[in-house]
Each structure stands twice: as structure tokens, then as C-alpha cells.
Enzyme design. Structure first.
Site, mmCIF file in Angstrom:
data_model
loop_
_atom_site.group_PDB
_atom_site.id
_atom_site.type_symbol
_atom_site.label_atom_id
_atom_site.label_comp_id
_atom_site.label_asym_id
_atom_site.label_seq_id
_atom_site.Cartn_x
_atom_site.Cartn_y
_atom_site.Cartn_z
ATOM 1 N N TYR A 1 -4.750 -44.978 36.833
ATOM 2 C CA TYR A 1 -5.523 -43.827 37.326
ATOM 3 C C TYR A 1 -7.031 -44.029 37.288
ATOM 4 C CZ TYR A 1 -0.983 -41.597 36.988
ATOM 5 O OH TYR A 1 0.346 -41.288 37.157
ATOM 6 N N ASN B 1 -4.378 -31.939 43.654
ATOM 7 C CA ASN B 1 -3.593 -33.038 43.106
ATOM 8 C C ASN B 1 -2.551 -32.381 42.197
ATOM 9 O OD1 ASN B 1 -2.393 -35.171 41.837
ATOM 10 N ND2 ASN B 1 -4.306 -36.253 41.364
ATOM 11 N N HIS C 1 6.326 -33.865 42.610
ATOM 12 C CA HIS C 1 7.674 -34.415 42.803
ATOM 13 C C HIS C 1 8.774 -33.443 42.391
ATOM 14 C CE1 HIS C 1 5.011 -37.776 43.088
ATOM 15 N NE2 HIS C 1 4.709 -37.734 41.801
ATOM 16 N N ASP D 1 5.807 -23.625 47.666
ATOM 17 C CA ASP D 1 5.952 -22.321 48.300
ATOM 18 C C ASP D 1 4.650 -21.513 48.220
ATOM 19 O OD1 ASP D 1 8.554 -22.861 48.969
ATOM 20 O OD2 ASP D 1 9.459 -21.536 47.470
ATOM 21 N N HIS E 1 -3.840 -37.899 45.687
ATOM 22 C CA HIS E 1 -3.325 -38.620 44.518
ATOM 23 C C HIS E 1 -4.236 -39.806 44.263
ATOM 24 C CE1 HIS E 1 0.423 -36.368 44.551
ATOM 25 N NE2 HIS E 1 0.377 -36.480 45.866
ATOM 26 N N SER F 1 -3.436 -42.545 42.578
ATOM 27 C CA SER F 1 -2.666 -43.786 42.760
ATOM 28 C C SER F 1 -1.922 -43.745 44.092
ATOM 29 C CB SER F 1 -1.671 -43.942 41.609
ATOM 30 O OG SER F 1 -0.723 -42.883 41.621
ATOM 31 N N ARG G 1 8.448 -41.067 42.568
ATOM 32 C CA ARG G 1 7.125 -40.574 43.001
ATOM 33 C C ARG G 1 6.951 -40.622 44.514
ATOM 34 N NH1 ARG G 1 4.196 -40.429 38.065
ATOM 35 N NH2 ARG G 1 4.959 -42.028 36.643
HETATM 36 C C1 DQA Z 1 -0.699 -38.566 40.522
HETATM 37 C C2 DQA Z 1 0.615 -39.296 40.802
HETATM 38 C C3 DQA Z 1 1.785 -38.574 40.160
HETATM 39 O O1 DQA Z 1 2.993 -39.276 40.428
HETATM 40 C C4 DQA Z 1 1.597 -38.473 38.665
HETATM 41 O O2 DQA Z 1 2.661 -37.723 38.096
HETATM 42 C C5 DQA Z 1 0.275 -37.928 38.284
HETATM 43 C C6 DQA Z 1 -0.912 -38.310 39.048
HETATM 44 C C7 DQA Z 1 -1.918 -39.360 41.031
HETATM 45 O O3 DQA Z 1 -2.982 -38.777 41.114
HETATM 46 O O4 DQA Z 1 -1.805 -40.555 41.324
HETATM 47 O O5 DQA Z 1 0.151 -37.241 37.275
HETATM 48 O O6 DQA Z 1 -0.671 -37.324 41.216
#
Ligand code: DQA
Length: 156
Positions: free
Chosen positions: A32, A83, A89, A96, A109, A111, A120
Site C-alpha cells: 500500500y 476506497n 469485496h 446499495d 484502490h 493496489s 479481491r
Molecule cells: C484496497 C484493496 C483491498 O483489497 C484491501 O482490502 C484494502 C485496500 C486498496 O486500496 O488497494 O484494504 O482497497
């Protein structure tokens, strides 16, 4: 010399971060990055200001608090950068809520979720987002706010 940011108008956008993102900088920095959430919030505020917008940055680890913040945005804000983190997920409720408020939504996101574990790869939020940005690290938030500003300009 770069142009100074345009002073923010009354138009504001919500930047909403989900669970565990309060630990950015400490949390799995190899995934991250090293930026803290405070740094990302500042990046969002300055990017928004450059487009004449105000960014209201919030974070919660709780699904219902995120849902409430999205509901409040219906009258308080013109668009949402979100985010949803792990709730991307799993949360039909966050999805909603975003569908209910009918505001432009940019999902971000840090990542590249498609290059990671299979669980993911699907985000419930993506189906109700206007745009999705992933894998650009903290810069993705600047891209997301910039793009939201463009959507707002187009819909004026
Ligand atoms: C995330 C990706 C998600 O899968 C993960 O649970 C996160 C961060 C990202 O910013 O890359 O907490 O949203």
C-alpha cells in the site's frame, strides 16, 4: 511558476476511506506504500482546491458509519471518491448506499486488486461507480479527485 490553486468554492466532494486505511504508512507498505492517510487527505484537499472544490475527507472501520456518510453526502456533497477497502469485496450495503444517493462516484484502490488474490478481483462497488482507478498508489487519489472534478464540470 505553477499557477496557485483556485480558491475553493462552496462545492464540496466526499473522500471516503474504509477499514484499515487509517493504518496506511504502517500497514503492509510493500503493498500500500508509505504514504499516511493524513498525507493522502492533504493530497485530496489540494487537488480538489486546484479544481475549485473542497474535499471533506473521512475514514471509518465500520460499515454502517460508511453507509451513513454516503447518505449524508446526498445533500452535503456533489460527488464521492471512495476506497471501500475490504468492504469492496463484501458489502452489498455500501454498494446499495452509493446507488441510492445518485451522485457521481469514483472508486479508488491503492493496489492493483486484479493482480492480487482472487477474492479481491470482484468489487461490489465497481458496478455503481462511474470510474475505477486502481494500482496507482496514493497518486490514484489525485487522479480520482481530478476525474470527479471533470465529471462535475461536464454535468454542470
Ligand atoms: C484496497 C484493496 C483491498 O483489497 C484491501 O482490502 C484494502 C485496500 C486498496 O486500496 O488497494 O484494504 O482497497
Amino acid at each position: 511558476m505553477p499557477n496557485p490553486p483556485v480558491p475553493p468554492t462552496g462545492v464540496s466532494v466526499l473522500v471516503l476511506n474504509g477499514p484499515n486505511l487509517n493504518l496506511l504508512g504502517l500497514r503492509e507498505p510493500e503493498v500500500y506504500g508509505k504514504d499516511t492517510l493524513a498525507g493522502i487527505d492533504e493530497l485530496c484537499r489540494s487537488t480538489a482546491a486546484a479544481h475549485g472544490l473542497r474535499a471533506d475527507c473521512r475514514q471509518s472501520n465500520h460499515e454502517g458509519v460508511l453507509v451513513d456518510a454516503i447518505h449524508e453526502a446526498r445533500t452535503a456533497h456533489r460527488g464521492i471518491v471512495i476506497n471501500p477497502a475490504g468492504y469492496s469485496h463484501t458489502s452489498v450495503a455500501v454498494r446499495d448506499a452509493l446507488a441510492a444517493v445518485e451522485l457521481p462516484v469514483v472508486e479508488v484502490h491503492l493496489s492493483n486488486i486484479h493482480r492480487r488474490e482472487a477474492f479481491r478481483h470482484h468489487s461490489h462497488v465497481s458496478a455503481v461507480a462511474d470510474s475505477v482507478i486502481c494500482g496507482a498508489g496514493a497518486h490514484g487519489y489525485a487522479l480520482a479527485v481530478t476525474h470527479l472534478a471533470k465529471l462535475l464540470e461536464e454535468n454542470r
